[in-house]
Design an enzyme around this catalytic site. Structure first.
Site: not given
Length: 406
Positions: A190, A306
């Site tokens: 991320e 995710e």
């Protein structure tokens, strides 16, 4: 994953009584047919993944996984229910994972030793591996990208590039020598604003792409990690694919536009992004359009690496749950069937857009005596594929659903 949102107000404690929905039985549908053989996979080349990074620690601290009340090996269980890829995060030197427990000589978790063991267990049950290298001693996500303590005194970008290259290469060589080479490697987790900038000393290389035009610096660092993966894979039996990972689909085009041009990062295989309903403004029914747009614009595979959805608004311990009412989407109640149906429809959206995979984040983070910096137990137990007695439930069935590819 946006774990450190615990510190900035994203946690919600929702106290609502548990629903009465039932535990999964083997096979498709909700009826118990007594079979121990799951349906044949129908997803073709589409990857069904699960992040199992906490499993070893949970098992060490009293967690138990069951199938129809019988204790089961969680790695075996996920494989049998359709998981193609097990994802594991790797931290550089996570001493805090040992010191959160009382006493001495506690093991670390999510370090290379723990990840090596986890990969071995997953591969024993036929799963491929996605190694998620955080390049940090702790959580790396959009709210923080902390420098490994061992690298804090570096002042030269070239020296930092060498550190990233050597660490990545040595990690993968260690795994490859044991027959554990990952099929996928993530260079960062991320990385919306870059890597290693949150606690940067004054003379540390500038890597925050959201605060200053540091795309070139960040790109050189990412390319060092990529080069290491390619170098090890060139001598391995495994043709490892490289994933770059951004949180939330609305951030993907901006980031990859800049990183592939100013950052000069082009030698990767997969655009990965997180999709969490509390933190994304993109509706479920628009995911396919985004996936298609990303694939067309950058000529890369696209995966959601995710995602999660709640099966209840209740909780099993005193550790506040991260997903509350704001996670819910109309038509998908917080039930086991609602979780399954949301994940089926998300999978369809990704497939319809030409995407190649979906990985569920920490579906095995059940409550136990496991500790983090913020609590004991689980902040995620209402998003798992297990009820509060540890029995696998019907949410996991989306992996075995009969999908039709366009």
């Amino acid at each position: 994953m946006l774990r450190s949102y615990v510190l900035i107000g994203f946690l919600s404690l929702i106290v609502i009584s548990c629903g009465s929905d039932s535990t999964i039985n083997k096979g498709s549908g909700d009826d118990d047919n007594g079979s121990n053989k799951p349906p044949e996979e129908t997803t073709g080349d589409f990857v069904m993944g699960a992040d199992l990074s906490y499993v070893n620690q949970i098992l060490d601290h009293g967690g138990t996984y069951r199938d129809s009340s019988e204790v089961e090996n969680p790695y075996k269980l996920f494989s049998e229910y359709g998981t193609d890829v097990a994802r594991f995060r790797l931290w550089h030197d996570p001493e805090w994972t040992a010191t959160v427990y009382e006493g001495e000589n506690n093991p670390m978790y999510n370090d290379l030793a723990d990840v090596t063991e986890a990969i071995s267990r997953a591969k024993e049950h036929g799963m491929a591996i996605n190694l998620d290298i955080h390049y940090s001693d702790t959580w790396a996500d959009p709210s923080q990208q902390k420098i490994p303590e061992a690298w804090r005194n570096i002042t030269s970008l070239d020296a930092l590039k060498d550190a990233v290259y050597n660490y990545t290469r040595e990690t993968l060589e260690h795994l490859d020598e044991q027959g554990l080479m990952p099929e996928y490697v993530q260079i960062g987790n991320e990385t919306n604003c870059g890597l290693m900038y949150s606690n940067a000393p004054q003379n540390f290389p500038r890597l925050n792409v959201c605060d200053g035009n540091n795309w070139a610096n960040a790109g050189e660092l990412i390319n060092s990690g990529i080069e290491a993966v390619r170098d090890v894979a060139s001598n391995s039996d495994v043709d490892t694919k490289i994933i770059l990972h951004i949180a939330q689909p609305e951030n993907v085009s901006w980031w990859f536009d800049n990183m592939t041009t100013t950052g000069n990062v082009t030698d990767f295989d997969i655009i990965g992004f997180s999709y969490y309903t509390p933190w994304s403004k993109v509706p479920l029914e628009q995911i396919s359009d985004h996936v298609s747009d990303f694939s067309d614009a950058f000529d890369k595979e696209v995966m959601v690496v995710e995602a999660a959805y709640p099966w209840t608004m209740d909780y099993a311990d005193d550790y506040n749950n991260k997903f509350g009412q704001d996670a819910l989407v109309s038509g998908y109640p917080a039930t086991k069937e609602g979780q399954r149906d949301f994940m089926i429809d998300l999978t369809k959206e990704i497939m319809d857009g030409g995407g190649t995979g979906l990985m569920y984040w920490e579906p095995a983070w059940i409550t136990s005596n496991m500790k983090t910096q913020w609590g004991t137990g689980s902040a995620w137990e209402n998003n798992t594929f297990f009820d509060f007695e540890g029995n696998v439930h019907s949410g996991i069935e989306y992996m075995q659903h009969e999908y039709e590819r366009n």
